[in-house]
Design a protein around this motif. Sequence first.
Motif, PDB file in Angstrom:
ATOM      1  N   ASN A   1       0.854  -1.178   0.000  1.00  0.00           N
ATOM      2  CA  ASN A   1       0.000   0.000   0.000  1.00  0.00           C
ATOM      3  C   ASN A   1       0.895   1.234   0.000  1.00  0.00           C
ATOM      4  OD1 ASN A   1       0.677   0.742   2.732  1.00  0.00           O
ATOM      5  ND2 ASN A   1      -0.818  -0.761   3.488  1.00  0.00           N
ATOM      6  N   VAL A   2       0.298   2.407  -0.154  1.00  0.00           N
ATOM      7  CA  VAL A   2       1.091   3.623  -0.315  1.00  0.00           C
ATOM      8  C   VAL A   2       1.923   3.905   0.933  1.00  0.00           C
ATOM      9  CG1 VAL A   2       0.944   6.136  -0.546  1.00  0.00           C
ATOM     10  CG2 VAL A   2      -0.410   4.670  -2.056  1.00  0.00           C
ATOM     11  N   HIS A   3       1.363   3.697   2.113  1.00  0.00           N
ATOM     12  CA  HIS A   3       2.101   3.945   3.355  1.00  0.00           C
ATOM     13  C   HIS A   3       3.336   3.048   3.439  1.00  0.00           C
ATOM     14  CE1 HIS A   3       2.888   4.913   7.522  1.00  0.00           C
ATOM     15  NE2 HIS A   3       2.856   3.625   7.836  1.00  0.00           N
ATOM     16  N   GLN A   4       3.167   1.779   3.140  1.00  0.00           N
ATOM     17  CA  GLN A   4       4.303   0.852   3.170  1.00  0.00           C
ATOM     18  C   GLN A   4       5.352   1.243   2.133  1.00  0.00           C
ATOM     19  OE1 GLN A   4       2.008  -2.683   2.421  1.00  0.00           O
ATOM     20  NE2 GLN A   4       2.108  -3.363   4.565  1.00  0.00           N
ATOM     21  N   LEU A   5       4.886   1.649   0.957  1.00  0.00           N
ATOM     22  CA  LEU A   5       5.819   2.042  -0.102  1.00  0.00           C
ATOM     23  C   LEU A   5       6.685   3.221   0.342  1.00  0.00           C
ATOM     24  CD1 LEU A   5       6.782   2.040  -3.149  1.00  0.00           C
ATOM     25  CD2 LEU A   5       5.080   3.839  -3.458  1.00  0.00           C
ATOM     26  N   LEU A   6       6.073   4.231   0.954  1.00  0.00           N
ATOM     27  CA  LEU A   6       6.826   5.418   1.340  1.00  0.00           C
ATOM     28  C   LEU A   6       7.937   5.077   2.329  1.00  0.00           C
ATOM     29  CD1 LEU A   6       3.893   7.970   1.686  1.00  0.00           C
ATOM     30  CD2 LEU A   6       5.642   7.933  -0.100  1.00  0.00           C
ATOM     31  N   ILE A   7       7.659   4.189   3.271  1.00  0.00           N
ATOM     32  CA  ILE A   7       8.673   3.796   4.251  1.00  0.00           C
ATOM     33  C   ILE A   7       9.760   2.959   3.583  1.00  0.00           C
ATOM     34  CG2 ILE A   7       9.093   2.447   6.344  1.00  0.00           C
ATOM     35  CD1 ILE A   7       6.233   3.236   7.226  1.00  0.00           C
ATOM     36  N   ALA A   8       9.350   1.959   2.790  1.00  0.00           N
ATOM     37  CA  ALA A   8      10.318   1.067   2.154  1.00  0.00           C
ATOM     38  C   ALA A   8      11.150   1.803   1.116  1.00  0.00           C
ATOM     39  CB  ALA A   8       9.590  -0.111   1.515  1.00  0.00           C
ATOM     40  N   PHE A   9      10.533   2.719   0.376  1.00  0.00           N
ATOM     41  CA  PHE A   9      11.257   3.461  -0.662  1.00  0.00           C
ATOM     42  C   PHE A   9      12.374   4.289  -0.036  1.00  0.00           C
ATOM     43  CE2 PHE A   9      12.151   6.412  -4.028  1.00  0.00           C
ATOM     44  CZ  PHE A   9      11.794   5.767  -5.197  1.00  0.00           C
ATOM     45  N   ARG A  10      12.076   4.972   1.069  1.00  0.00           N
ATOM     46  CA  ARG A  10      13.099   5.779   1.715  1.00  0.00           C
ATOM     47  C   ARG A  10      14.240   4.898   2.220  1.00  0.00           C
ATOM     48  NH1 ARG A  10      14.104  10.759   3.660  1.00  0.00           N
ATOM     49  NH2 ARG A  10      12.061  11.590   3.121  1.00  0.00           N
ATOM     50  N   ARG A  11      13.924   3.723   2.728  1.00  0.00           N
ATOM     51  CA  ARG A  11      14.987   2.847   3.222  1.00  0.00           C
ATOM     52  C   ARG A  11      15.886   2.399   2.078  1.00  0.00           C
ATOM     53  NH1 ARG A  11      17.321  -0.030   6.960  1.00  0.00           N
ATOM     54  NH2 ARG A  11      17.983  -2.158   6.533  1.00  0.00           N
ATOM     55  N   ASN A  12      15.304   2.064   0.920  1.00  0.00           N
ATOM     56  CA  ASN A  12      16.115   1.578  -0.202  1.00  0.00           C
ATOM     57  C   ASN A  12      16.851   2.696  -0.924  1.00  0.00           C
ATOM     58  OD1 ASN A  12      14.337  -0.902   0.169  1.00  0.00           O
ATOM     59  ND2 ASN A  12      15.599  -1.537  -1.565  1.00  0.00           N
ATOM     60  N   PHE A  13      16.188   3.842  -1.102  1.00  0.00           N
ATOM     61  CA  PHE A  13      16.732   4.889  -1.968  1.00  0.00           C
ATOM     62  C   PHE A  13      17.151   6.142  -1.207  1.00  0.00           C
ATOM     63  CE2 PHE A  13      13.909   2.366  -4.689  1.00  0.00           C
ATOM     64  CZ  PHE A  13      14.788   2.023  -5.703  1.00  0.00           C
ATOM     65  N   GLY A  14      16.851   6.201   0.102  1.00  0.00           N
ATOM     66  CA  GLY A  14      17.274   7.336   0.899  1.00  0.00           C
ATOM     67  C   GLY A  14      16.533   8.622   0.612  1.00  0.00           C
ATOM     68  N   THR A  15      15.383   8.529  -0.043  1.00  0.00           N
ATOM     69  CA  THR A  15      14.620   9.714  -0.409  1.00  0.00           C
ATOM     70  C   THR A  15      13.180   9.311  -0.655  1.00  0.00           C
ATOM     71  OG1 THR A  15      14.599  11.619  -1.910  1.00  0.00           O
ATOM     72  CG2 THR A  15      15.080   9.482  -2.892  1.00  0.00           C
ATOM     73  N   THR A  16      12.310  10.279  -0.911  1.00  0.00           N
ATOM     74  CA  THR A  16      10.914   9.977  -1.209  1.00  0.00           C
ATOM     75  C   THR A  16      10.747   9.679  -2.705  1.00  0.00           C
ATOM     76  OG1 THR A  16      10.321  12.254  -1.739  1.00  0.00           O
ATOM     77  CG2 THR A  16      10.224  11.601   0.589  1.00  0.00           C
ATOM     78  N   PRO A  17       9.644   9.022  -3.099  1.00  0.00           N
ATOM     79  CA  PRO A  17       9.418   8.818  -4.536  1.00  0.00           C
ATOM     80  C   PRO A  17       9.404  10.118  -5.331  1.00  0.00           C
ATOM     81  CG  PRO A  17       7.970   7.389  -3.267  1.00  0.00           C
ATOM     82  CD  PRO A  17       8.648   8.307  -2.279  1.00  0.00           C
ATOM     83  N   ALA A  18       8.767  11.161  -4.794  1.00  0.00           N
ATOM     84  CA  ALA A  18       8.703  12.433  -5.532  1.00  0.00           C
ATOM     85  C   ALA A  18      10.087  13.035  -5.733  1.00  0.00           C
ATOM     86  CB  ALA A  18       7.802  13.423  -4.785  1.00  0.00           C
ATOM     87  N   GLN A  19      10.907  12.999  -4.694  1.00  0.00           N
ATOM     88  CA  GLN A  19      12.266  13.545  -4.814  1.00  0.00           C
ATOM     89  C   GLN A  19      13.103  12.712  -5.773  1.00  0.00           C
ATOM     90  OE1 GLN A  19      13.070  13.372  -0.623  1.00  0.00           O
ATOM     91  NE2 GLN A  19      12.710  15.552  -0.310  1.00  0.00           N
ATOM     92  N   TYR A  20      12.926  11.407  -5.744  1.00  0.00           N
ATOM     93  CA  TYR A  20      13.667  10.523  -6.652  1.00  0.00           C
ATOM     94  C   TYR A  20      13.275  10.801  -8.105  1.00  0.00           C
ATOM     95  CZ  TYR A  20      15.402   6.229  -8.826  1.00  0.00           C
ATOM     96  OH  TYR A  20      16.051   5.331  -9.646  1.00  0.00           O
TER      97      TYR A  20
END
Length: 288
Positions: free
Chosen positions: A209-228
């Motif tokens: 879900n979107v909440h899980q994605l936001l947490i996992a994305f930051r852990r993998n990429f060190g940033t938010t999806p929008a910033q990436y």
Amino acid sequence: MAGTPAYTVLAQAQWPGVDLLVCREDIRQRTLWSIEQPRHTVIVHLGGTMRELDTEIDGAGSTHAPPSPGDIWLVPAERRYASQARGQVITYAELRLSPLADVDLGNESRMPLDELMPRLGHRDEFLHYSVARLGRLSQNADDLSLMMAERLQLLLRQHLYDGYRLPVAPRPEAGSLSPQAARRLCDHIEDCLDQRITLADLAALAGMNVHQLLIAFRRNFGTTPAQYILAQRLRRARWHLLNGNADIADIAFDCGFASHSHLSAAFKRDTGITPRQFRDGLRMRADY
């Protein structure tokens, strides 16, 4: 960077736990590079044209866009990096750091650079210019140059510790991205930079879900999806500005910006200069 022998070492230096190598390499023929070693490796593209570049870091996804001067790859220790490229004659730097290389935190406290986050085609102006400066200082044998280089490599360690440490492990329910999910997200974003990208689409690709994605994305990429996504759009714009003569408004639309002014505003916030200044300035400049 393991690859063809058609390269020249321009500068090299060594400090306890830290090695620097600056090379010029001819990649007019397709060139393969790979890294998998017990040290962190920071690769900085300093100059020269790449027409093709496909890169993957295990667990961190992949990227298929060629770089502009200043683009950075960070390969954590024990992670596998594989890349193939084609272009002209390029210059690049590699900063290799032992996970045991430490950083002074004050109050007689020191911490090692044990775990760093991977980066693919990342932009960090301090890291770019500091590594290039370190290479130039390392070409000199006088005592002041050596002293400044010693100080600068300590500052680079501090910068990596402050900005690239792996975040604290997430709560069990938060999860993290699998290597396959990270690759799917990178590929989707790169393929759709000129289109509308939504969090719902990215979450579906990751199976979250979107909440899980936001947490996992930051852990993998060190940033938010929008910033990436913004960073990747700017990266594509930089390449087009340096390697073609297309109108800046057309580049803006091709890279997913709403208008020339939208690109210009984002570009100036990121670099401090306009797209036209970037195009005119870097075409005349050579790092080595």
